[in-house]
Design an enzyme around this catalytic site. Sequence first.
Site, PDB file in Angstrom:
ATOM      1  N   CYS A  17       0.819  -1.208   0.000  1.00 33.57           N
ATOM      2  CA  CYS A  17       0.000   0.000   0.000  1.00 33.57           C
ATOM      3  C   CYS A  17       0.855   1.262   0.000  1.00 33.57           C
ATOM      4  CB  CYS A  17      -0.877   0.058   1.241  1.00 33.57           C
ATOM      5  SG  CYS A  17      -1.869  -1.389   1.507  1.00 33.57           S
ATOM      6  N   ARG A  43       5.139   0.267  -5.990  1.00 30.48           N
ATOM      7  CA  ARG A  43       5.118  -0.516  -4.754  1.00 30.48           C
ATOM      8  C   ARG A  43       4.183  -1.725  -4.866  1.00 30.48           C
ATOM      9  NH1 ARG A  43       6.687   2.597  -0.138  1.00 30.48           N
ATOM     10  NH2 ARG A  43       5.211   1.521   1.175  1.00 30.48           N
ATOM     11  N   TRP A  91      -2.991  -2.642  -1.469  1.00 33.74           N
ATOM     12  CA  TRP A  91      -2.522  -3.985  -1.836  1.00 33.74           C
ATOM     13  C   TRP A  91      -3.252  -4.910  -0.873  1.00 33.74           C
ATOM     14  CZ3 TRP A  91       0.495  -7.997   0.346  1.00 33.74           C
ATOM     15  CH2 TRP A  91       1.081  -8.875  -0.570  1.00 33.74           C
ATOM     16  N   ASN A 148      -1.840   2.145   6.069  1.00 36.38           N
ATOM     17  CA  ASN A 148      -0.892   1.157   5.565  1.00 36.38           C
ATOM     18  C   ASN A 148      -0.506   0.298   6.769  1.00 36.38           C
ATOM     19  OD1 ASN A 148       0.890  -0.099   3.949  1.00 36.38           O
ATOM     20  ND2 ASN A 148       2.185   1.657   3.546  1.00 36.38           N
ATOM     21  N   GLY A 149      -0.451  -1.023   6.616  1.00 36.91           N
ATOM     22  CA  GLY A 149      -0.099  -1.887   7.749  1.00 36.91           C
ATOM     23  C   GLY A 149      -1.259  -2.811   8.070  1.00 36.91           C
ATOM     24  N   GLU A 193      19.918 -16.064  -6.526  1.00 32.48           N
ATOM     25  CA  GLU A 193      19.438 -14.729  -6.871  1.00 32.48           C
ATOM     26  C   GLU A 193      18.927 -14.697  -8.318  1.00 32.48           C
ATOM     27  OE1 GLU A 193      18.441 -12.162  -5.602  1.00 32.48           O
ATOM     28  OE2 GLU A 193      18.646 -10.598  -7.107  1.00 32.48           O
ATOM     29  N   LYS A 237      15.109 -13.795  -9.553  1.00 31.70           N
ATOM     30  CA  LYS A 237      14.840 -12.726 -10.526  1.00 31.70           C
ATOM     31  C   LYS A 237      13.963 -13.244 -11.649  1.00 31.70           C
ATOM     32  CE  LYS A 237      15.764 -10.084  -8.994  1.00 31.70           C
ATOM     33  NZ  LYS A 237      16.243  -9.524  -7.774  1.00 31.70           N
ATOM     34  N   GLU A 282      10.338 -13.834 -10.508  1.00 28.48           N
ATOM     35  CA  GLU A 282       9.616 -12.598 -10.210  1.00 28.48           C
ATOM     36  C   GLU A 282       9.060 -11.925 -11.450  1.00 28.48           C
ATOM     37  OE1 GLU A 282      12.787 -10.456  -7.906  1.00 28.48           O
ATOM     38  OE2 GLU A 282      11.090  -9.998  -6.614  1.00 28.48           O
ATOM     39  N   HIS A 321      21.374 -35.928  -5.872  1.00 32.47           N
ATOM     40  CA  HIS A 321      20.676 -36.411  -4.679  1.00 32.47           C
ATOM     41  C   HIS A 321      19.166 -36.223  -4.811  1.00 32.47           C
ATOM     42  CE1 HIS A 321      24.463 -37.178  -2.734  1.00 32.47           C
ATOM     43  NE2 HIS A 321      24.885 -36.015  -3.212  1.00 32.47           N
ATOM     44  N   LYS A 366       7.065  -3.579  -3.871  1.00 30.31           N
ATOM     45  CA  LYS A 366       8.453  -3.169  -3.715  1.00 30.31           C
ATOM     46  C   LYS A 366       8.868  -3.193  -2.255  1.00 30.31           C
ATOM     47  CE  LYS A 366      12.438  -1.596  -5.012  1.00 30.31           C
ATOM     48  NZ  LYS A 366      13.339  -2.628  -5.548  1.00 30.31           N
TER      49      LYS A 366
HETATM   50  O1  M6R Z   1      13.620  -3.586   0.883  1.00 33.62           O
HETATM   51  P1  M6R Z   1      14.209  -4.913   1.236  1.00 33.62           P
HETATM   52  O2  M6R Z   1      15.632  -5.058   0.764  1.00 33.62           O
HETATM   53  O3  M6R Z   1      14.105  -5.254   2.698  1.00 33.62           O
HETATM   54  O4  M6R Z   1      13.356  -5.984   0.445  1.00 33.62           O
HETATM   55  C1  M6R Z   1      13.582  -7.356   0.636  1.00 33.62           C
HETATM   56  C2  M6R Z   1      12.849  -8.187  -0.398  1.00 33.62           C
HETATM   57  O5  M6R Z   1      11.470  -7.983  -0.309  1.00 33.62           O
HETATM   58  C3  M6R Z   1      13.304  -7.857  -1.817  1.00 33.62           C
HETATM   59  O6  M6R Z   1      14.682  -8.023  -1.971  1.00 33.62           O
HETATM   60  C4  M6R Z   1      12.566  -8.755  -2.833  1.00 33.62           C
HETATM   61  O7  M6R Z   1      12.981 -10.082  -2.700  1.00 33.62           O
HETATM   62  C5  M6R Z   1      12.799  -8.220  -4.245  1.00 33.62           C
HETATM   63  N1  M6R Z   1      11.556  -8.160  -4.952  1.00 33.62           N
HETATM   64  C6  M6R Z   1      13.748  -9.049  -5.033  1.00 33.62           C
HETATM   65  O8  M6R Z   1      13.888  -8.643  -6.351  1.00 33.62           O
END
Ligand code: M6R
Length: 612
Positions: A2, A27, A74, A100-101, A487, A491, A494, A510, A607
């Site tokens: 949000c 976000r 959100w 928000n929250g 990583e 990516k 996502e 394994h 985000k």
């Molecule tokens: O703002 P932050 O670094 O704490 O966020 C952590 C994760 O939510 C963030 O890295 C998320 O995994 C990304 N979408 C990865 O691309």
Amino acid sequence: MCGIVGYIGTKKASPILINGLIRLEYRGYDSAGISTIEKENLSLMKDKGRVKNLYNLPGIDDLEGTIGIAHTRWATHGKPSKENSHPHMDNSNTFSAVHNGIIENYNELRKFLGDNGYTFYSQTDTEVIPNLVHYYYSKDTNNDDLKFLRAVKSACSDFKGSFAIEIICKDYPDNMIVVRKDSPLVIGKGDEENFISSDIPAILSFTRDFYLLDDLEFTVLSRNDAKFYDINLNQIDKKTKTIEWDAASSEKNGFDDYMLKEIYEQPTAIRETIGAKLNENSKCEFDELNFTKEYLENINKIYIVACGTAMHAGLVGKNVIEKLCKIQTEVDIASEFRYRDPIIDDKTLCIFISQSGETADTIAALKLSKEKGAKTIAVSNVIGSSITREADYSVYTHAGPEIAVASTKAYTSQVMLLVILAIYFAETLYINEDKIKELKKDILELPKKLEETLKISENIKEFAKKVYQETDIFFLGRGIDETVAREASLKLKEISYIHSESYAAGELKHGPIALIENGITVVSIMTDSKLVEKTVSNVQEVISRGAKTIVVTNQNIDDTMFEKVIHIPTTNSFISPILSIIPLQLFSYYISKEKGLDVDKPRNLAKSVTVE
Ligand code: M6R
């Protein structure tokens, strides 16, 4: 997650609010709305869907109010719908609020309010906010200037959970009240106007001067003023902080997407993150840290705690801290760490990594570590973010604003900062090995090598075009390359929605090798001379089962064995992830583009993950 925007000033509020929401779109959200004070009444315009749909709502152009609140939602409690969108008003239409929250005890409060004659029209936790404020307001017989504030304060005292709240009241057309607890909110100070936002970039084009609120500090905003109160409603002083980023650095600068722009900003982000901290001929300096040899010698363990990509950066940090400083280091996912009763005492050092500095799980893990007596360091990209205000020490990546949901330049900057931090620890411990000297030299050459890597990596686009329709892609590596495989796989998931897994190459036989069948794509990373032969053997095992293989390497390997090999520059293995991730970030990016997806705003993701 949000987003909140607010405005109080002399201009028409609605266009400022909607533009602010557009800047917070990255976000992640599913509905949007605004509310303003119009003459003696509150307006309310909201719907599910994109922010720009607000322009089509009947009456939106007629809004004249110069004070208003706005929100992108959100969904957490209740599906995306008009009713569940924010702002929410109380039953008498006296208050309008955005939040928000999560109000964790909302069921209990709904019951209490229901017993007192209030009706609810949404499934949200937020709707209790304006109604509970109204409840306290209607009970207060003292009609002075602080009646609105007292009601908000009383309601907030009843809330359990996290919140950033903006609330307006039709009886107070010249005031807005803002308060936060464990959820981000900043106030930008303008000339005869104040701006409110969930994050700084959204209102950077209006001001560079910000008030950063601490938990449960109540702010009463008027056009010319901002008054701050503590939980007992004693007035407190607050100074603005000037933010150095400019608005232009959060625009796309001619790139198609923020993600691509941010991938290409990595040489600069790394240069800026190295800054003046590291020189070839002198010890590493962190102005923010004052650790002694004795303190570091007495540490029994370091925990690195973070989520998602930041956690992957932490895995690289563990490798370098353990190898250079010989201090046992564990990496934890924040959402697990906070509930697993970790063994922590005053000899434990905990490092929390968060690009945004607002990730709820990471903040909670930090608070827990402090309670248990650990010293805490925050690694963040956002000055003044919640995590940096909670931690004993804060060190910063200088990646500049990262807007795309998929993290790229924040990851490489976090890796860079952790490596420099490890050198700082090692030098403070008087470990003076030649390998530190060499590492420093390699770090200083890194921005140039990154530029080179970006050029080399562009040709991955062709391979991405070949595989974009696949349903499963696997990533393999050993040692430090295994952390990069994780990583790269995240990516890809996502932004392309392709199912992907990463494995330690030696673990394949394994179990996971059962998944390898003819035509499947396997990506492997090989940057460690001690492990390259072993990884090549593992990749041969998948080739013989029909896999198409792509390799990212800085080693001399026999290219003819693989479908595609990307040769990146050689560098110190401690920092090789900063180069080897580049072609893989671009791989995901081009697959997503080829599929016609929204690269910057992938489905279901936010985000800044400000709820558990
Ligand atoms: O703002 P932050 O670094 O704490 O966020 C952590 C994760 O939510 C963030 O890295 C998320 O995994 C990304 N979408 C990865 O691309």
